[in-house]
Design a protein around this motif. Structure first.
Motif, PDB file in Angstrom:
ATOM      1  N   TRP B 257       0.823  -1.206   0.000  1.00 51.02           N
ATOM      2  CA  TRP B 257       0.000   0.000   0.000  1.00 51.02           C
ATOM      3  C   TRP B 257       0.856   1.254   0.000  1.00 51.02           C
ATOM      4  CZ3 TRP B 257      -4.814   0.771  -1.373  1.00 51.02           C
ATOM      5  CH2 TRP B 257      -5.659  -0.340  -1.424  1.00 51.02           C
ATOM      6  N   GLU B 258       2.011   1.172   0.618  1.00 50.15           N
ATOM      7  CA  GLU B 258       2.903   2.331   0.586  1.00 50.15           C
ATOM      8  C   GLU B 258       3.406   2.548  -0.842  1.00 50.15           C
ATOM      9  OE1 GLU B 258       6.580   1.998   2.693  1.00 50.15           O
ATOM     10  OE2 GLU B 258       6.833   4.166   2.860  1.00 50.15           O
ATOM     11  N   VAL B 259       3.714   1.440  -1.528  1.00 47.11           N
ATOM     12  CA  VAL B 259       4.158   1.534  -2.916  1.00 47.11           C
ATOM     13  C   VAL B 259       3.040   2.140  -3.783  1.00 47.11           C
ATOM     14  CG1 VAL B 259       4.799   0.173  -4.952  1.00 47.11           C
ATOM     15  CG2 VAL B 259       5.798  -0.369  -2.718  1.00 47.11           C
ATOM     16  N   ALA B 260       1.804   1.691  -3.548  1.00 47.53           N
ATOM     17  CA  ALA B 260       0.673   2.141  -4.362  1.00 47.53           C
ATOM     18  C   ALA B 260       0.404   3.633  -4.167  1.00 47.53           C
ATOM     19  CB  ALA B 260      -0.575   1.335  -4.025  1.00 47.53           C
ATOM     20  N   ASN B 261       0.533   4.111  -2.931  1.00 49.57           N
ATOM     21  CA  ASN B 261       0.200   5.508  -2.653  1.00 49.57           C
ATOM     22  C   ASN B 261       0.912   5.986  -1.391  1.00 49.57           C
ATOM     23  OD1 ASN B 261      -0.977   8.015  -2.389  1.00 49.57           O
ATOM     24  ND2 ASN B 261      -3.040   7.295  -2.908  1.00 49.57           N
ATOM     25  N   PRO B 262       2.180   6.398  -1.546  1.00 54.95           N
ATOM     26  CA  PRO B 262       2.998   6.741  -0.373  1.00 54.95           C
ATOM     27  C   PRO B 262       2.473   7.941   0.419  1.00 54.95           C
ATOM     28  CG  PRO B 262       4.156   7.257  -2.428  1.00 54.95           C
ATOM     29  CD  PRO B 262       2.930   6.497  -2.807  1.00 54.95           C
ATOM     30  N   PHE B 267       4.575   2.912   6.269  1.00 50.90           N
ATOM     31  CA  PHE B 267       5.075   1.606   6.692  1.00 50.90           C
ATOM     32  C   PHE B 267       4.473   1.213   8.031  1.00 50.90           C
ATOM     33  CE2 PHE B 267       8.182  -0.782   9.257  1.00 50.90           C
ATOM     34  CZ  PHE B 267       8.270  -1.934   8.502  1.00 50.90           C
ATOM     35  N   TYR B 268       4.377   2.174   8.944  1.00 47.55           N
ATOM     36  CA  TYR B 268       3.961   1.820  10.315  1.00 47.55           C
ATOM     37  C   TYR B 268       2.472   1.522  10.409  1.00 47.55           C
ATOM     38  CZ  TYR B 268       8.640   2.565  11.889  1.00 47.55           C
ATOM     39  OH  TYR B 268       9.978   2.419  12.063  1.00 47.55           O
ATOM     40  N   ALA B 269       1.638   2.420   9.833  1.00 50.89           N
ATOM     41  CA  ALA B 269       0.189   2.190   9.797  1.00 50.89           C
ATOM     42  C   ALA B 269      -0.394   1.866  11.168  1.00 50.89           C
ATOM     43  CB  ALA B 269      -0.161   1.087   8.789  1.00 50.89           C
ATOM     44  N   ASN B 270       0.143   2.528  12.205  1.00 50.99           N
ATOM     45  CA  ASN B 270      -0.453   2.353  13.535  1.00 50.99           C
ATOM     46  C   ASN B 270      -1.800   3.066  13.576  1.00 50.99           C
ATOM     47  OD1 ASN B 270       1.731   0.950  14.804  1.00 50.99           O
ATOM     48  ND2 ASN B 270       2.857   2.887  14.812  1.00 50.99           N
ATOM     49  N   VAL B 271      -2.782   2.458  14.193  1.00 49.38           N
ATOM     50  CA  VAL B 271      -4.084   3.118  14.326  1.00 49.38           C
ATOM     51  C   VAL B 271      -3.875   4.393  15.144  1.00 49.38           C
ATOM     52  CG1 VAL B 271      -6.420   2.926  15.261  1.00 49.38           C
ATOM     53  CG2 VAL B 271      -5.340   0.939  14.187  1.00 49.38           C
ATOM     54  N   ASN B 272      -4.249   5.525  14.550  1.00 47.93           N
ATOM     55  CA  ASN B 272      -3.962   6.804  15.189  1.00 47.93           C
ATOM     56  C   ASN B 272      -5.046   7.817  14.836  1.00 47.93           C
ATOM     57  OD1 ASN B 272      -2.935   9.222  16.076  1.00 47.93           O
ATOM     58  ND2 ASN B 272      -0.840   8.817  15.373  1.00 47.93           N
ATOM     59  N   PRO B 278      -5.280  11.240   4.248  1.00 45.05           N
ATOM     60  CA  PRO B 278      -5.471  12.499   3.509  1.00 45.05           C
ATOM     61  C   PRO B 278      -6.895  12.694   2.997  1.00 45.05           C
ATOM     62  CG  PRO B 278      -3.469  11.409   2.802  1.00 45.05           C
ATOM     63  CD  PRO B 278      -4.161  10.454   3.731  1.00 45.05           C
ATOM     64  N   ARG B 279      -7.604  11.585   2.767  1.00 43.17           N
ATOM     65  CA  ARG B 279      -8.944  11.742   2.191  1.00 43.17           C
ATOM     66  C   ARG B 279     -10.077  11.591   3.189  1.00 43.17           C
ATOM     67  NH1 ARG B 279      -9.355   8.018  -2.742  1.00 43.17           N
ATOM     68  NH2 ARG B 279      -7.474   7.016  -1.996  1.00 43.17           N
ATOM     69  N   TRP B 280      -9.816  11.017   4.362  1.00 46.67           N
ATOM     70  CA  TRP B 280     -10.897  10.931   5.340  1.00 46.67           C
ATOM     71  C   TRP B 280     -10.324  11.000   6.753  1.00 46.67           C
ATOM     72  CZ3 TRP B 280     -10.162   6.883   1.754  1.00 46.67           C
ATOM     73  CH2 TRP B 280      -9.475   5.762   2.241  1.00 46.67           C
ATOM     74  N   SER B 281     -11.211  11.256   7.694  1.00 50.42           N
ATOM     75  CA  SER B 281     -10.804  11.373   9.089  1.00 50.42           C
ATOM     76  C   SER B 281     -10.606   9.987   9.691  1.00 50.42           C
ATOM     77  CB  SER B 281     -11.883  12.126   9.858  1.00 50.42           C
ATOM     78  OG  SER B 281     -11.704  11.929  11.237  1.00 50.42           O
ATOM     79  N   GLN B 282      -9.660   9.863  10.598  1.00 54.37           N
ATOM     80  CA  GLN B 282      -9.479   8.605  11.324  1.00 54.37           C
ATOM     81  C   GLN B 282      -9.933   8.747  12.772  1.00 54.37           C
ATOM     82  OE1 GLN B 282      -9.257   6.175   9.618  1.00 54.37           O
ATOM     83  NE2 GLN B 282      -7.370   5.847   8.470  1.00 54.37           N
ATOM     84  N   ALA B 283     -10.614   9.855  13.086  1.00 59.43           N
ATOM     85  CA  ALA B 283     -10.973  10.124  14.475  1.00 59.43           C
ATOM     86  C   ALA B 283     -12.047   9.173  14.997  1.00 59.43           C
ATOM     87  CB  ALA B 283     -11.435  11.573  14.620  1.00 59.43           C
ATOM     88  N   SER B 284     -12.903   8.674  14.101  1.00 55.67           N
ATOM     89  CA  SER B 284     -13.965   7.790  14.558  1.00 55.67           C
ATOM     90  C   SER B 284     -14.087   6.605  13.610  1.00 55.67           C
ATOM     91  CB  SER B 284     -15.292   8.545  14.635  1.00 55.67           C
ATOM     92  OG  SER B 284     -15.705   8.938  13.346  1.00 55.67           O
TER      93      SER B 284
END
Lengths: 202, 319
Positions: B257-262, B267-272, B278-284
């Motif tokens: 996925w990093e290769v597809a769209n860095p 790489f880490y992709a920790n839930v945060n 960039p396209r949506w919120s991760q708050a909820s």
């Protein structure tokens, strides 16, 4: 019954099917484990389909010479607006449950949602002024106003493109269809101009 | 004269309704039983049965203190709604297109900076370890979540057994590349085969497991049979499925996925919840089966256990 009336009624009934199917699937659990997502996707793609279908009417009329086809245009346009309304309602009620703050933040910060909302706001005046009364009242301005549908179709397609993560096959098809339909119009507009200027120089 | 006609079928021969309604399961179970009986000499006979399309129970699964007590999502959610692009990009594609996937026999190649490189049969690979049930939250980068009762083995135990060399700083995993079976790989939506990676200390963390089952049963094809990674404090896409290669390396792997769209996937992709996609919120997020969204927790709620891994890092940059 005339063939055309039959056609019109058939299209009218057919375009109710997605809405009816959504209700049925949601009630029977066939909308899957994430029904809200499913409803959002389905209403969105149906709205886009209707919008693009409405843009096929004028080219079909010109190519076939059948003027009565124009009567389908308003119906298809209003269906696009109907599904766009369902789409926006799904987002605001089912997805966010009136969390205005988050929704406002999304509209400002997320380009794909900005474009989606833009599309909806572009369709709104077109739906309102779709009645006979408004057509009469606005006269030539009505035609100019309703050219906004081209902008709406473009913003809707980009909106879809920006939602997708990596599998662009569907939005690519819509973009292609839209290019062809707008290409027709551009070509005809050019054609209409060229003879006039060449006639002048002759 | 009264003619008494004996019914063609005696009541005792009628299949009970419940069983009739579950006839597919019944047939599968019967098939699994037959194959299982034939394979009793093998401790993984049940696993072989799975390759025939049945649902087979895994024996001797221990409970774990790492499990959450939250409400588990139904089997249908877990096995009918997920991303596994190798079988298509819609959420129900894996379930539809994964049915005929052949996950036995299966070989895992161990490569790179390790004392015990080589090819391992899946059953030999898993056998030295005790199976544990780990009920974990799964948070997808698309802002939905589930609670899944995985069955697996601690990744740390596997790594210790394989004995990485001192220079090994990362572990890289690769999914099977087989477009004949995995239809999704015929379309270049990602740069196949799928690759994922972990830093060595992440891989050694006791929460990280290699799952071989869920719901006490052998892992269904659509969930990454026969063996997949589960890293519950990271977004779901880190959980690479149907693993055929484990490579120990001194360089940070480039995950698919990093290769597809860095710009969008790191790489880490920790839930945060504080770092938006960039396209949506991760708050909820929406927990499947719930109507209202719930707040997303840092490290998917596993912060107490894993925050220490990242204490010196800027997680806005290392997203």
């Amino acid at each position: 019954m005339k063939v055309f009336t039959l056609l019109r009624r058939t299209i009218f009934a057919a375009l109710l099917v997605p809405a009816a199917a959504l209700v049925y699937w949601t009630l029977t659990g066939e909308a899957g484990p994430n029904p809200i997502d499913f409803i959002t996707d389905t209403t969105g793609t149906t709205a886009l389909s209707c919008l693009v279908l409405s843009l096929t009417v004028t080219p079909l009329r010109r190519l076939s010479g059948r003027n009565e086809l124009i009567k389908l245009r308003r119906m298809l346009g209003l269906y696009a607006f109907f599904y766009a309304c369902l789409h926006v309602l799904t987002w605001s009620v089912l997805d966010w449950f009136f969390d205005w703050e988050s929704m406002a933040a999304d509209i400002v910060k997320r380009p794909f949602i900005t474009l989606g909302m833009t599309t909806f706001l572009l369709l709104l005046p077109l739906a309102i002024t779709s009645t006979e009364g408004w057509i009469r009242r606005l006269g030539r301005r009505w035609t100019r106003l309703h050219r906004l549908v081209y902008v709406a179709a473009i913003t809707a397609t980009i909106h879809f493109w920006w939602v997708v993560k990596v599998d662009f096959r569907q939005p690519r098809l819509w973009a292609l269809a839209l290019s062809v339909l707008l290409g027709f119009r551009a070509w005809w507009t050019l054609q209409a101009r060229v003879p006039r200027s060449s006639a002048g120089s002759a | 004269m009264l003619i008494r006609k004996t019914p063609d079928i005696r009541y005792s021969e009628v299949t009970p309704k419940g069983l009739y309604l579950r006839r597919r399961e019944f047939i599968h179970a019967a098939a699994a039983g037959a194959i299982g009986a034939a394979a009793t000499l093998s401790p993984v006979g049940t696993a072989r049965a799975q390759a025939q399309g049945g649902r087979a129970k895994l024996p001797n699964v221990r409970k774990s203190a790492f499990s959450t007590t939250e409400k588990i999502n139904p089997y249908e959610d877990v096995t009918g709604y997920n991303n596994f692009y190798e079988f298509g990009t819609d959420k129900d594609d894996p379930m539809r297109n994964g049915q005929k996937f052949i996950s036995r026999p299966w070989t895992i190649r161990v490569e790179g900076l390790v004392k015990t490189p080589g090819s391992y049969d899946i059953d030999t690979f898993v056998k030295p370890h005790a199976l544990e049930e780990r009920i974990y939250r799964l948070r997808c980068v698309e802002a939905w979540s589930m609670v899944i009762p995985w069955v697996g083995i601690p990744l740390a135990d596997v790594i210790k057994r394989l004995e990485p060399l001192p220079g090994a700083q990362f572990v890289e995993f690769t999914t099977l590349l087989d477009p004949k079976q995995m239809f999704g790989q015929r379309i270049p939506v990602l740069d196949w085969p799928y690759i994922e990676g972990l830093r060595m200390d992440e891989a050694m963390h006791p929460l990280a497991i290699l799952a071989v089952g869920l719901y006490g049963e052998v892992l269904p094809n659509q969930n990454g049979a026969p063996i997949r990674l589960v890293v519950p404090w990271k977004y779901g896409f880190k959980g690479i499925k149907s693993i055929v290669r484990i490579r120990f390396t001194d360089k940070q792997p480039r995950n698919s996925w990093e290769v597809a769209n860095p710009r969008e996937y790191g790489f880490y992709a920790n839930v945060n919840p504080t770092v938006d996609h960039p396209r949506w919120s991760q708050a909820s997020e929406r927990r499947l089966g719930e109507f209202l969204r719930r707040k997303t927790l840092m490290f998917n709620g596993y912060g107490d256990q894993v925050a220490g891994l990242y204490s010196a890092m800027d997680l806005r940059r290392a997203f």
